[in-house]
Write a protein that holds these residues in place. Sequence first.
Motif, mmCIF file in Angstrom:
data_model
loop_
_atom_site.group_PDB
_atom_site.id
_atom_site.type_symbol
_atom_site.label_atom_id
_atom_site.label_comp_id
_atom_site.label_asym_id
_atom_site.label_seq_id
_atom_site.Cartn_x
_atom_site.Cartn_y
_atom_site.Cartn_z
ATOM 1 N N MET A 126 1.010 -1.138 0.127
ATOM 2 C CA MET A 126 -0.006 0.107 -0.082
ATOM 3 C C MET A 126 0.935 1.257 -0.043
ATOM 4 S SD MET A 126 -3.004 1.135 2.715
ATOM 5 C CE MET A 126 -1.763 1.706 3.894
ATOM 6 N N VAL A 127 0.496 2.149 -0.886
ATOM 7 C CA VAL A 127 1.057 3.566 -0.767
ATOM 8 C C VAL A 127 0.169 4.506 -0.388
ATOM 9 C CG1 VAL A 127 2.337 5.391 -2.316
ATOM 10 C CG2 VAL A 127 2.665 2.958 -2.797
ATOM 11 N N LEU A 128 0.265 5.021 0.618
ATOM 12 C CA LEU A 128 -0.599 6.277 1.282
ATOM 13 C C LEU A 128 -0.047 7.547 1.021
ATOM 14 C CD1 LEU A 128 -3.134 7.097 2.859
ATOM 15 C CD2 LEU A 128 -1.435 6.853 4.768
ATOM 16 N N LEU A 129 -1.056 8.488 0.071
ATOM 17 C CA LEU A 129 -0.663 9.921 -0.154
ATOM 18 C C LEU A 129 -1.504 10.655 0.572
ATOM 19 C CD1 LEU A 129 0.990 11.975 -1.603
ATOM 20 C CD2 LEU A 129 -0.835 11.752 -3.266
ATOM 21 N N VAL A 130 -1.104 11.635 1.328
ATOM 22 C CA VAL A 130 -2.154 12.619 1.960
ATOM 23 C C VAL A 130 -1.208 13.981 1.655
ATOM 24 C CG1 VAL A 130 -2.897 13.690 4.062
ATOM 25 C CG2 VAL A 130 -2.558 11.392 3.837
ATOM 26 N N ALA A 131 -1.787 14.904 0.775
ATOM 27 C CA ALA A 131 -1.178 15.815 0.107
ATOM 28 C C ALA A 131 -2.215 16.885 -0.464
ATOM 29 C CB ALA A 131 -0.153 15.773 -0.934
ATOM 30 N N GLY A 132 -1.718 18.344 -0.513
ATOM 31 C CA GLY A 132 -2.378 19.371 -0.969
ATOM 32 C C GLY A 132 -2.995 20.672 -0.178
ATOM 33 N N ALA A 133 -2.581 20.394 1.364
ATOM 34 C CA ALA A 133 -2.790 21.525 2.163
ATOM 35 C C ALA A 133 -1.680 22.622 1.929
ATOM 36 C CB ALA A 133 -2.770 20.959 3.394
ATOM 37 N N ASN A 134 -0.789 22.348 1.696
ATOM 38 C CA ASN A 134 0.454 23.208 1.627
ATOM 39 C C ASN A 134 0.619 23.785 0.039
ATOM 40 O OD1 ASN A 134 0.878 23.243 4.222
ATOM 41 N ND2 ASN A 134 2.243 21.165 3.893
ATOM 42 N N ASP A 135 -0.283 23.399 -0.917
ATOM 43 C CA ASP A 135 -0.057 23.958 -2.117
ATOM 44 C C ASP A 135 -1.284 25.181 -2.099
ATOM 45 O OD1 ASP A 135 1.215 22.007 -4.392
ATOM 46 O OD2 ASP A 135 0.465 21.071 -2.699
ATOM 47 N N ASP A 136 -1.732 25.397 -2.945
ATOM 48 C CA ASP A 136 -2.642 26.632 -3.201
ATOM 49 C C ASP A 136 -3.408 26.930 -1.804
ATOM 50 O OD1 ASP A 136 -2.509 27.689 -6.252
ATOM 51 O OD2 ASP A 136 -2.254 25.473 -5.931
ATOM 52 N N LEU A 137 -3.911 25.955 -1.343
ATOM 53 C CA LEU A 137 -4.714 26.283 -0.160
ATOM 54 C C LEU A 137 -4.119 26.775 1.068
ATOM 55 C CD1 LEU A 137 -7.724 25.071 0.056
ATOM 56 C CD2 LEU A 137 -6.710 23.281 1.667
ATOM 57 N N GLN A 138 -2.920 26.574 1.323
ATOM 58 C CA GLN A 138 -1.976 27.117 2.425
ATOM 59 C C GLN A 138 -2.839 26.880 3.773
ATOM 60 O OE1 GLN A 138 1.416 29.082 2.162
ATOM 61 N NE2 GLN A 138 1.176 27.216 0.869
ATOM 62 N N PHE A 139 -3.072 25.973 4.041
ATOM 63 C CA PHE A 139 -4.119 25.661 5.245
ATOM 64 C C PHE A 139 -3.346 26.105 6.498
ATOM 65 C CE2 PHE A 139 -6.529 23.193 8.409
ATOM 66 C CZ PHE A 139 -7.992 23.389 7.680
ATOM 67 N N GLY A 140 -1.994 25.840 6.685
ATOM 68 C CA GLY A 140 -1.278 26.192 7.973
ATOM 69 C C GLY A 140 -1.175 27.732 8.091
ATOM 70 N N PRO A 141 -0.719 28.377 7.110
ATOM 71 C CA PRO A 141 -0.924 29.907 7.357
ATOM 72 C C PRO A 141 -2.188 30.484 7.546
ATOM 73 C CG PRO A 141 0.679 29.302 5.610
ATOM 74 C CD PRO A 141 -0.080 28.056 5.990
ATOM 75 N N VAL A 142 -3.141 29.907 7.091
ATOM 76 C CA VAL A 142 -4.601 30.403 7.123
ATOM 77 C C VAL A 142 -5.062 30.057 8.620
ATOM 78 C CG1 VAL A 142 -7.144 29.855 6.565
ATOM 79 C CG2 VAL A 142 -5.410 30.165 4.711
ATOM 80 N N MET A 143 -4.733 28.756 9.236
ATOM 81 C CA MET A 143 -4.896 28.679 10.391
ATOM 82 C C MET A 143 -4.389 29.564 11.343
ATOM 83 S SD MET A 143 -7.424 26.101 10.972
ATOM 84 C CE MET A 143 -6.924 25.655 12.527
ATOM 85 N N THR A 144 -3.240 29.917 11.101
ATOM 86 C CA THR A 144 -2.213 30.765 12.032
ATOM 87 C C THR A 144 -2.835 32.046 11.916
ATOM 88 O OG1 THR A 144 -0.088 29.500 11.673
ATOM 89 C CG2 THR A 144 0.144 31.813 12.271
ATOM 90 N N ASP A 145 -3.135 32.373 10.681
ATOM 91 C CA ASP A 145 -3.849 33.764 10.583
ATOM 92 C C ASP A 145 -5.261 33.851 11.454
ATOM 93 O OD1 ASP A 145 -4.302 36.612 9.645
ATOM 94 O OD2 ASP A 145 -5.493 35.969 8.087
ATOM 95 N N CYS A 146 -6.043 32.894 11.289
ATOM 96 C CA CYS A 146 -7.259 33.027 12.153
ATOM 97 C C CYS A 146 -6.951 33.206 13.613
ATOM 98 C CB CYS A 146 -8.019 31.828 11.653
ATOM 99 S SG CYS A 146 -8.819 31.598 10.000
ATOM 100 N N VAL A 147 -5.981 32.184 14.198
ATOM 101 C CA VAL A 147 -5.803 32.368 15.667
ATOM 102 C C VAL A 147 -5.189 33.682 16.220
ATOM 103 C CG1 VAL A 147 -4.280 31.387 17.322
ATOM 104 C CG2 VAL A 147 -5.141 29.744 15.735
ATOM 105 N N GLU A 148 -4.417 34.263 15.151
ATOM 106 C CA GLU A 148 -3.776 35.356 15.487
ATOM 107 C C GLU A 148 -4.893 36.622 15.358
ATOM 108 O OE1 GLU A 148 -0.550 38.736 13.336
ATOM 109 O OE2 GLU A 148 -0.702 36.757 12.534
ATOM 110 N N ARG A 149 -5.878 36.571 14.623
ATOM 111 C CA ARG A 149 -6.811 37.380 14.352
ATOM 112 C C ARG A 149 -7.900 37.529 15.603
ATOM 113 N NH1 ARG A 149 -7.943 39.919 9.691
ATOM 114 N NH2 ARG A 149 -10.337 40.154 10.001
ATOM 115 N N TYR A 150 -8.015 36.240 16.239
ATOM 116 C CA TYR A 150 -8.422 36.077 17.573
ATOM 117 C C TYR A 150 -7.862 36.765 18.495
ATOM 118 C CZ TYR A 150 -10.784 33.502 21.417
ATOM 119 O OH TYR A 150 -11.350 33.257 22.469
ATOM 120 N N LEU A 151 -6.492 36.372 18.782
ATOM 121 C CA LEU A 151 -5.991 36.941 19.840
ATOM 122 C C LEU A 151 -5.711 38.298 19.767
ATOM 123 C CD1 LEU A 151 -3.024 34.135 19.701
ATOM 124 C CD2 LEU A 151 -4.719 34.422 21.584
ATOM 125 N N LEU A 152 -5.673 39.127 18.500
ATOM 126 C CA LEU A 152 -5.302 40.409 18.553
ATOM 127 C C LEU A 152 -6.834 41.139 18.338
ATOM 128 C CD1 LEU A 152 -2.490 40.357 16.309
ATOM 129 C CD2 LEU A 152 -2.270 40.630 18.718
#
Length: 507
Positions: free
Chosen positions: A163-189
């Motif tokens: 079995m080959v397992l692939l989990v990918a795409g969140a760090n391409d155009d979606l930029q899921f990590g930076p989006v989550m970071t920005d949402c947390v930052e906006r809440y804190l600030l």
Amino acid sequence: MTRKRHRLRCTFAATVAAAAAFAGMAAGASGAHAASAPSVRSTPLPPELEKIRAAEATRLYGDPAERAMADRRTGLISLGDSEISGEGVGSYEAGTNGPDNWCHRSPDSAIHRTGIPADETYNVACSGAYTGNIRIGGSKQYADELVQSDSLAIKARNTRIKMVLLVAGANDDLQFGPVMTDCVERYLLLQGACQSKYEPGWQGRVDALVPKVEGTVNDLKTVMRDAGYADGSYKLVVMGYPSPIGPDFHDDPNFPGKLVCGGLGYDSDTVWGRNTAVPAFEVGMRKVAKDTGVTYLDNSRLFNGHEVCMEDAWARGLYIDLSKPGLPDENSVRQSFHPNYRGHGAFASCLTQLYDSGATEGSCADPASTGTPTLQTLAWDDAYRPLKNEATGSCLDVTASTSANGTAVIGWDCHGGRNQGWWYDADRKSVHTQLTQDRCLDVPGANYTAGAKLIIWNCSGAANQEWVRQSGGLRPAAATGLCATLGAAKDPLTLRPCDGTASQRFA
């Protein structure tokens, strides 16, 4: 899933540090799909990769020869980004926890914990990876890392990959990590919710990343063919991403507060993430699997009921690794909003069930809050349907799209929204709202009397959440003389004695 180049602003780092201080930091083998031995010989590797392959073969077998397929150990391998590397688990392989390599590969990641029989399990995924770090001819993520497709090429020649397992795409155009970071930052600030900032362009981001992930899947198939595998001799699985957040943590009577459990964000953003952002991503990943002819595992609902700040969370909230020097930065908070140990255990269970089922598409969730995920050999996209009342023409609707315990179920104009989608689990006789797999149609207090108003409640498998479908109607399994009834177009859904009228039938 944060990209290596992304950097948090100093204001965010200082605010996170203050929040943390305030919170006190509280908080070998046969099988149903065992690969047959293809007769095709592998193509030669480039010299630098062949040298690595030969050294690995020597460690496995005692000499560098590339063995016949039937004489090899069996193997499983995972490729992709932080969602499957083990980011968030907390235990990491030496050399992947900084300072020069932040792949954060965990020995407790899902690929090492399945029940699929195999002699060797390989995790070559890396936190922050995008498709360019996986594809043929792609770029190395760190100096001591191979392009992930090159790692696959080596492992596929030294073991018989099942079995080959692939989990990918969140760090391409979606930029899921930076989006989550920005949402947390906006809440804190106190800058306001991030939904309005990202929602207008979200579908466009998904549409842009789909061909990149499709190209990645096709490259992995090419790697396997070059290694001597026929397409049907192993299982290639594209696994989707679960939503790590949701708005229902307020139902926990022991909810400790967002600062303690790390659920830092506006409630409206958690609703958008669960109901819009992750489902759009899931549809894109399903398209990838269909277009490339590989197996798809939909985990978009897997963490429903187990999100950050829930009683049995399968994902970490905001987490600050104080072992890293200096103020919190990208690398000290990168484990945030990722699957934890229990989350990877859930992944492993779902992968095992999918592999054993032989299905080419499956969806996984915890349907009765037991802590044990269950595979359905269907797609959630196809399972949920509106329930339209024959008498009124209106649809059963979860009031105001709110999934909190006790929310009333009413009739409303049909509009196709997620709060009007329902799925009947025939095995458990439960009726789930499309808003979350964790909320079911419920007779409050098991009050089986005429006029009792029906609600949604945390799915528990209790008798007052069991329903019998009969002649287009819904009857409580414990009181089959009563039927769910919609008296008028926008009335509450109530129990009434079954009389066979159209007000008790739902198409």
